[in-house]
Design a protein around this motif. Structure first.
Motif, PDB file in Angstrom:
ATOM      1  N   ASN A  25       0.825  -1.195   0.000  1.00 17.30           N
ATOM      2  CA  ASN A  25       0.000   0.000   0.000  1.00 17.30           C
ATOM      3  C   ASN A  25       0.867   1.257   0.000  1.00 17.30           C
ATOM      4  OD1 ASN A  25      -2.298   1.617   0.170  1.00 17.30           O
ATOM      5  ND2 ASN A  25      -3.316   0.099   1.456  1.00 17.30           N
ATOM      6  N   VAL A  26       0.227   2.382  -0.199  1.00 16.82           N
ATOM      7  CA  VAL A  26       0.936   3.663  -0.191  1.00 16.82           C
ATOM      8  C   VAL A  26       1.369   3.976   1.231  1.00 16.82           C
ATOM      9  CG1 VAL A  26      -0.303   4.549  -2.179  1.00 16.82           C
ATOM     10  CG2 VAL A  26      -1.229   4.898   0.104  1.00 16.82           C
ATOM     11  N   VAL A  27       2.341   4.868   1.369  1.00 17.40           N
ATOM     12  CA  VAL A  27       2.801   5.251   2.710  1.00 17.40           C
ATOM     13  C   VAL A  27       2.772   6.773   2.846  1.00 17.40           C
ATOM     14  CG1 VAL A  27       4.252   3.220   3.022  1.00 17.40           C
ATOM     15  CG2 VAL A  27       5.213   5.248   1.943  1.00 17.40           C
ATOM     16  N   ASP A  28       2.940   7.231   4.075  1.00 15.34           N
ATOM     17  CA  ASP A  28       2.938   8.685   4.305  1.00 15.34           C
ATOM     18  C   ASP A  28       4.158   9.327   3.680  1.00 15.34           C
ATOM     19  OD1 ASP A  28       0.626   8.673   5.778  1.00 15.34           O
ATOM     20  OD2 ASP A  28       1.683   8.187   7.649  1.00 15.34           O
ATOM     21  N   LYS A  29       3.988  10.563   3.273  1.00 16.28           N
ATOM     22  CA  LYS A  29       5.106  11.302   2.677  1.00 16.28           C
ATOM     23  C   LYS A  29       6.264  11.372   3.681  1.00 16.28           C
ATOM     24  CE  LYS A  29       6.201  15.487   0.145  1.00 16.28           C
ATOM     25  NZ  LYS A  29       7.365  15.815   0.944  1.00 16.28           N
ATOM     26  N   LYS A  30       5.899  11.540   4.953  1.00 20.70           N
ATOM     27  CA  LYS A  30       6.931  11.649   5.991  1.00 20.70           C
ATOM     28  C   LYS A  30       7.822  10.398   6.011  1.00 20.70           C
ATOM     29  CE  LYS A  30       7.178  12.541  10.955  1.00 20.70           C
ATOM     30  NZ  LYS A  30       7.189  11.233  11.629  1.00 20.70           N
ATOM     31  N   GLN A  31       7.189   9.244   5.837  1.00 20.21           N
ATOM     32  CA  GLN A  31       7.973   8.003   5.846  1.00 20.21           C
ATOM     33  C   GLN A  31       8.963   7.977   4.691  1.00 20.21           C
ATOM     34  OE1 GLN A  31       4.338   5.454   6.146  1.00 20.21           O
ATOM     35  NE2 GLN A  31       5.658   4.136   7.373  1.00 20.21           N
ATOM     36  N   LEU A  32       8.503   8.431   3.537  1.00 17.16           N
ATOM     37  CA  LEU A  32       9.392   8.434   2.374  1.00 17.16           C
ATOM     38  C   LEU A  32      10.500   9.463   2.562  1.00 17.16           C
ATOM     39  CD1 LEU A  32       7.045   8.048  -0.717  1.00 17.16           C
ATOM     40  CD2 LEU A  32       8.428   6.325   0.430  1.00 17.16           C
ATOM     41  N   ASP A  33      10.128  10.627   3.113  1.00 13.63           N
ATOM     42  CA  ASP A  33      11.144  11.667   3.330  1.00 13.63           C
ATOM     43  C   ASP A  33      12.249  11.147   4.235  1.00 13.63           C
ATOM     44  OD1 ASP A  33       9.834  13.374   1.708  1.00 13.63           O
ATOM     45  OD2 ASP A  33       8.863  14.520   3.320  1.00 13.63           O
ATOM     46  N   GLU A  34      11.844  10.433   5.269  1.00 13.20           N
ATOM     47  CA  GLU A  34      12.838   9.892   6.209  1.00 13.20           C
ATOM     48  C   GLU A  34      13.795   8.936   5.514  1.00 13.20           C
ATOM     49  OE1 GLU A  34      10.706   9.742  10.584  1.00 13.20           O
ATOM     50  OE2 GLU A  34      10.514   8.044   9.236  1.00 13.20           O
ATOM     51  N   LEU A  35      13.270   8.282   4.487  1.00 13.95           N
ATOM     52  CA  LEU A  35      14.095   7.303   3.767  1.00 13.95           C
ATOM     53  C   LEU A  35      14.848   7.946   2.615  1.00 13.95           C
ATOM     54  CD1 LEU A  35      11.417   4.476   3.650  1.00 13.95           C
ATOM     55  CD2 LEU A  35      13.525   4.433   4.974  1.00 13.95           C
ATOM     56  N   GLY A  36      14.602   9.219   2.420  1.00 13.09           N
ATOM     57  CA  GLY A  36      15.239   9.904   1.294  1.00 13.09           C
ATOM     58  C   GLY A  36      14.720   9.398  -0.031  1.00 13.09           C
ATOM     59  N   ILE A  37      13.469   8.978  -0.054  1.00  9.22           N
ATOM     60  CA  ILE A  37      12.920   8.425  -1.301  1.00  9.22           C
ATOM     61  C   ILE A  37      11.923   9.390  -1.904  1.00  9.22           C
ATOM     62  CG2 ILE A  37      11.416   6.615  -2.250  1.00  9.22           C
ATOM     63  CD1 ILE A  37      12.734   4.657  -0.420  1.00  9.22           C
ATOM     64  N   GLN A  38      12.109   9.650  -3.179  1.00  8.45           N
ATOM     65  CA  GLN A  38      11.156  10.486  -3.897  1.00  8.45           C
ATOM     66  C   GLN A  38      10.586   9.636  -5.018  1.00  8.45           C
ATOM     67  OE1 GLN A  38      12.950  13.895  -5.609  1.00  8.45           O
ATOM     68  NE2 GLN A  38      11.007  14.933  -5.913  1.00  8.45           N
ATOM     69  N   LEU A  39       9.278   9.601  -5.122  1.00  9.80           N
ATOM     70  CA  LEU A  39       8.674   8.765  -6.156  1.00  9.80           C
ATOM     71  C   LEU A  39       8.688   9.484  -7.486  1.00  9.80           C
ATOM     72  CD1 LEU A  39       5.678   7.326  -4.163  1.00  9.80           C
ATOM     73  CD2 LEU A  39       7.871   6.258  -4.625  1.00  9.80           C
ATOM     74  N   LYS A  40       8.885   8.713  -8.540  1.00 12.55           N
ATOM     75  CA  LYS A  40       8.905   9.312  -9.870  1.00 12.55           C
ATOM     76  C   LYS A  40       7.570   9.981 -10.151  1.00 12.55           C
ATOM     77  CE  LYS A  40      11.985   7.184 -13.149  1.00 12.55           C
ATOM     78  NZ  LYS A  40      12.060   6.176 -14.211  1.00 12.55           N
ATOM     79  N   ASN A  41       6.512   9.260  -9.829  1.00  8.15           N
ATOM     80  CA  ASN A  41       5.194   9.825 -10.044  1.00  8.15           C
ATOM     81  C   ASN A  41       4.632  10.200  -8.682  1.00  8.15           C
ATOM     82  OD1 ASN A  41       2.547  10.339 -10.412  1.00  8.15           O
ATOM     83  ND2 ASN A  41       2.190   8.648 -11.822  1.00  8.15           N
ATOM     84  N   GLN A  42       4.630  11.488  -8.392  1.00  7.65           N
ATOM     85  CA  GLN A  42       4.272  11.940  -7.047  1.00  7.65           C
ATOM     86  C   GLN A  42       2.834  11.610  -6.669  1.00  7.65           C
ATOM     87  OE1 GLN A  42       6.124  12.924  -4.756  1.00  7.65           O
ATOM     88  NE2 GLN A  42       8.006  13.525  -5.760  1.00  7.65           N
ATOM     89  N   GLN A  43       1.999  11.417  -7.682  1.00  4.82           N
ATOM     90  CA  GLN A  43       0.590  11.153  -7.370  1.00  4.82           C
ATOM     91  C   GLN A  43       0.430   9.762  -6.783  1.00  4.82           C
ATOM     92  OE1 GLN A  43      -1.016  13.818  -7.709  1.00  4.82           O
ATOM     93  NE2 GLN A  43       0.706  14.646  -8.865  1.00  4.82           N
ATOM     94  N   ARG A  44       1.264   8.846  -7.281  1.00  2.80           N
ATOM     95  CA  ARG A  44       1.090   7.466  -6.867  1.00  2.80           C
ATOM     96  C   ARG A  44       1.935   7.157  -5.655  1.00  2.80           C
ATOM     97  NH1 ARG A  44       2.736   4.661 -11.898  1.00  2.80           N
ATOM     98  NH2 ARG A  44       3.362   3.112 -10.401  1.00  2.80           N
ATOM     99  N   GLY A  45       1.487   6.218  -4.885  1.00  2.19           N
ATOM    100  CA  GLY A  45       2.324   5.715  -3.810  1.00  2.19           C
ATOM    101  C   GLY A  45       2.387   6.615  -2.596  1.00  2.19           C
ATOM    102  N   LEU A  46       1.574   7.678  -2.547  1.00  4.94           N
ATOM    103  CA  LEU A  46       1.582   8.524  -1.372  1.00  4.94           C
ATOM    104  C   LEU A  46       0.200   8.572  -0.765  1.00  4.94           C
ATOM    105  CD1 LEU A  46       3.652  11.718  -2.084  1.00  4.94           C
ATOM    106  CD2 LEU A  46       4.208   9.776  -0.659  1.00  4.94           C
ATOM    107  N   ARG A  47       0.184   8.528   0.562  1.00  6.96           N
ATOM    108  CA  ARG A  47      -1.090   8.692   1.248  1.00  6.96           C
ATOM    109  C   ARG A  47      -1.346  10.187   1.325  1.00  6.96           C
ATOM    110  NH1 ARG A  47      -0.402   5.604   6.184  1.00  6.96           N
ATOM    111  NH2 ARG A  47      -0.941   3.711   5.088  1.00  6.96           N
ATOM    112  N   LYS A  48      -2.556  10.599   1.093  1.00  6.17           N
ATOM    113  CA  LYS A  48      -2.871  12.043   1.094  1.00  6.17           C
ATOM    114  C   LYS A  48      -2.645  12.635   2.485  1.00  6.17           C
ATOM    115  CE  LYS A  48      -4.006  12.649  -3.102  1.00  6.17           C
ATOM    116  NZ  LYS A  48      -4.849  11.654  -3.697  1.00  6.17           N
TER     117      LYS A  48
END
Ligand code: ASP
Length: 600
Positions: free
Chosen positions: A577-600
């Protein structure tokens, strides 16, 4: 309101009671399977994981307050019942283990109410699997799944006990690790502490178990989760369980011997099946030649025959030219199938084409001994006679031939043989035919990568008599690798490992790794080998598949508590499932398609 357990103690599971308990006061707890109010008497089937027992409520025994509660009972309510075991007042129910007794309730507590479940909780549910997987927590209440999971637990226990008796030590290996070389795609786990770096989930504990041998543990085992990010097939799961083992100071026969005894014990104690030892062995080459498969189902014959020599000069251009260009012509004899209708024959041809065949040549030996064949007109009577004789064709038999490169011919006829066996009902589910397949090729050529790749993994030992060909003819080198096959399914496989650094280096060279590549990927193992390494070998079973076969299930998901679907998702938890933006930021991960894979 749900009542508490205060002061209550369960005395028995439902089916632990029998007519020996008649007259005793007992306390049972479980789920209401069904409840029938016969006006003044209420019958409840109470279910727990052991099975079902009938409870009988009458106001005179249970009192008015509890009788009122009994009137409210619905399917899947969780209740506790205190009562007296009695002989069945009505007719004995032969379908139930407890069919000759019932419990006359003297007390009832409703521990939990329940909504109406989306499907009935019963054996052999016809409910669609997607719905079952979404409500897995309810599906798991069904007796068939409960039996399978209890079998699974028992099997794990037997394996553990046996291996410990045999001097194995159970050791856990990491789940967050570095890529392991089993040839599939890894699941990656991003590191928060080292942004941009990843752990890999293990495809198997291969390197760790070899390191444990270097460390002197001698005999290791683990019942362990492994992860492979492959395109899934019906009987695959992205995470699966292996019975994994490794042994020191052994060669092929030692591994086979301990595993034969393990198999014998496991099948006896779980399914009452006597496995005769030794289990037959067949080399890879023989398995391919006779069955067109490296995991032959030997419950039936219909073996392949190579007729290349017989047809190489015949008038049928397709046969002759295939042999001329280095391929082969092979056939199988479908006994008694000469009368197969055209439609079915066409369906078999289509089936064969699905495995790369250009066509399927046939020859039916009519009851009067004449032939009906797709190629008879291209051959002389004598040529046909020799062919039929070679194929052991008798009146009434149907001979089917494939002509192509060896690998295509094997694949086509190997699968055709199985398809015919399925169609003709030759596969007896109660027949358990084990087979060791040995002497696998060490390498196979990958057209895609234009290099040799390891057939098992890069640490597999070449056969002593073939090592010298590593330089000159690597494709011909056989390995000390073995698979154990049950009724056409590979249930386990392993190998003797390379323990000499020269051989390992040569192996990497053949695989096209530079020394740097090899050190980069497996340096820790190669370093460990510098400090004294015992000869060692091992094997791993696919535990889920093994249980599926013992339980006689066709679906691997039915022996796994919380399986994934064929496309690797979990319908109950909605993973992935998608995860919070904060979780990705902590991992230094930026998704290619910002719309997908992020919880609003
Ligand atoms: N690690 C191997 C596998 O998962 C088994 C083995 O060689 O022991 O297939």
């Amino acid at each position: 309101m749900a009542e508490s357990m205060k002061g209550l103690h369960r005395t028995h599971r439902c089916t632990e009671l029998s007519n020996r308990n008649i007259g005793e006061t007992v306390t049972v707890m479980g789920w209401v399977q069904k409840s029938r109010n016969k006006g003044g008497i209420i019958f409840v089937d109470l279910r727990d994981r052991s099975g079902i027992i009938q409870i009988i409520f009458e106001e005179k025994d249970v009192g008015s307050a509890d009788f009122e509660k009994a009137e409210q009972l619905r399917s899947e309510y969780v209740i506790a019942v205190v009562g007296r075991v009695e002989a069945r007042s009505g007719a004995v129910n032969q379908a139930l283990v407890t069919g000759d007794i019932e419990i006359r309730a003297t007390g009832l507590r409703i521990l939990s109410e329940a909504e109406v479940p989306p499907f009935p909780i019963e054996e052999d549910s016809k409910t669609k699997e997607d719905l079952r997987l979404k409500y897995r927590f309810l599906d798991l209440r069904r007796p068939d799944l409960q039996r399978n999971l209890m079998l699974r637990s028992k099997a794990a226990n037997i394996v553990r006990q046996f291996l410990i008796e045999e001097g194995f030590i159970e050791i856990e290996t990491p789940v967050l690790t570095k890529s392991t070389p089993e040839g599939a795609r890894d699941y990656l786990v991003p590191s928060r502490i080292y942004p941009g770096k990843f752990y890999a989930l293990p495809q198997s504990p291969q390197l760790f178990k070899q390191l444990l041998m270097c460390a002197g543990y001698d005999r290791y085992f683990q019942i362990v989760k492994c992860f492979r990010d492959e395109d899934l097939r019906a009987d695959r799961q992205p995470e699966f369980t292996q019975i994994d083992m490794e042994l020191s100071f052994v060669d092929v026969d030692d591994v086979i011997s301990v595993n034969e005894r393990l198999i014998q014990r496991l099948f006896k104690e779980t399914a009452g099946i006597d496995v005769k030892l030794p289990i037959p062995r067949m080399t890879y080459k023989e398995a391919m030649e006779r069955y067109g498969s490296d995991k032959p189902d030997i419950r039936f014959g219909m073996e392949l025959k190579n007729v290349s020599d017989i047809v190489k000069n015949c008038g049928f251009g397709v046969f002759a030219s295939v042999v001329e260009s280095g391929g082969s012509v092979r056939g199988i004899n479908a006994k008694g199938q000469a009368e197969m209708p055209r439609k079915k024959l066409d369906a078999l041809t289509d089936f064969a084409k699905g495995f790369g065949a250009k066509g399927l040549a046939y020859l039916a030996v009519n009851p009067d001994g004449t032939y009906k064949s797709s190629f008879a007109k291209f051959m002389t009577e004598e040529e046909l006679d020799v062919l039929v004789k070679t194929m052991d064709g008798k009146p009434g038999d149907l001979l089917l031939f494939a002509a192509d490169k060896d690998e295509v011919v094997f694949d086509v006829l190997g699968n055709l043989r199985l398809e015919l066996a399925r169609n003709l009902g030759l596969l007896d589910k109660d027949d358990y035919k084990f087979l060791w397949v040995t002497e696998f090729p060490l390498l196979e050529f990958s057209e895609e990568e234009n290099r040799y790749v390891a057939k098992h993994h890069p640490f597999t030992m070449p056969m002593d008599e073939d090592i010298h060909m590593l330089d000159t003819d690597p494709g011909k080198v056989r390995a000390k690798a073995y698979d154990i096959v049950l009724n056409g399914t590979e249930i386990g496989g392993g190998s003797v490992r390379i323990h000499q650094s020269e051989v390992q280096e040569k192996m990497f060279e053949v695989l096209g790794f530079t020394k740097e590549d090899a050190y980069e990927r497996f340096g820790f193992l190669l370093n460990a080998f510098k400090y004294g390494v015992p000869p060692h070998a091992g094997l791993a079973y696919g535990f889920d598949r093994l249980i599926m076969l013992i339980a006689k299930e066709d679906n691997i998901r039915d022996v796994i508590a919380f399986p994934k679907t064929k496309d690797a998702s979990c319908l109950m938890t909605d993973a992935p499932n998608v995860v919070d933006k904060k979780q990705l930021d902590e991992l230094g991960i930026q998704l290619k398609n910002q719309q997908r894979g992020l919880r609003k």
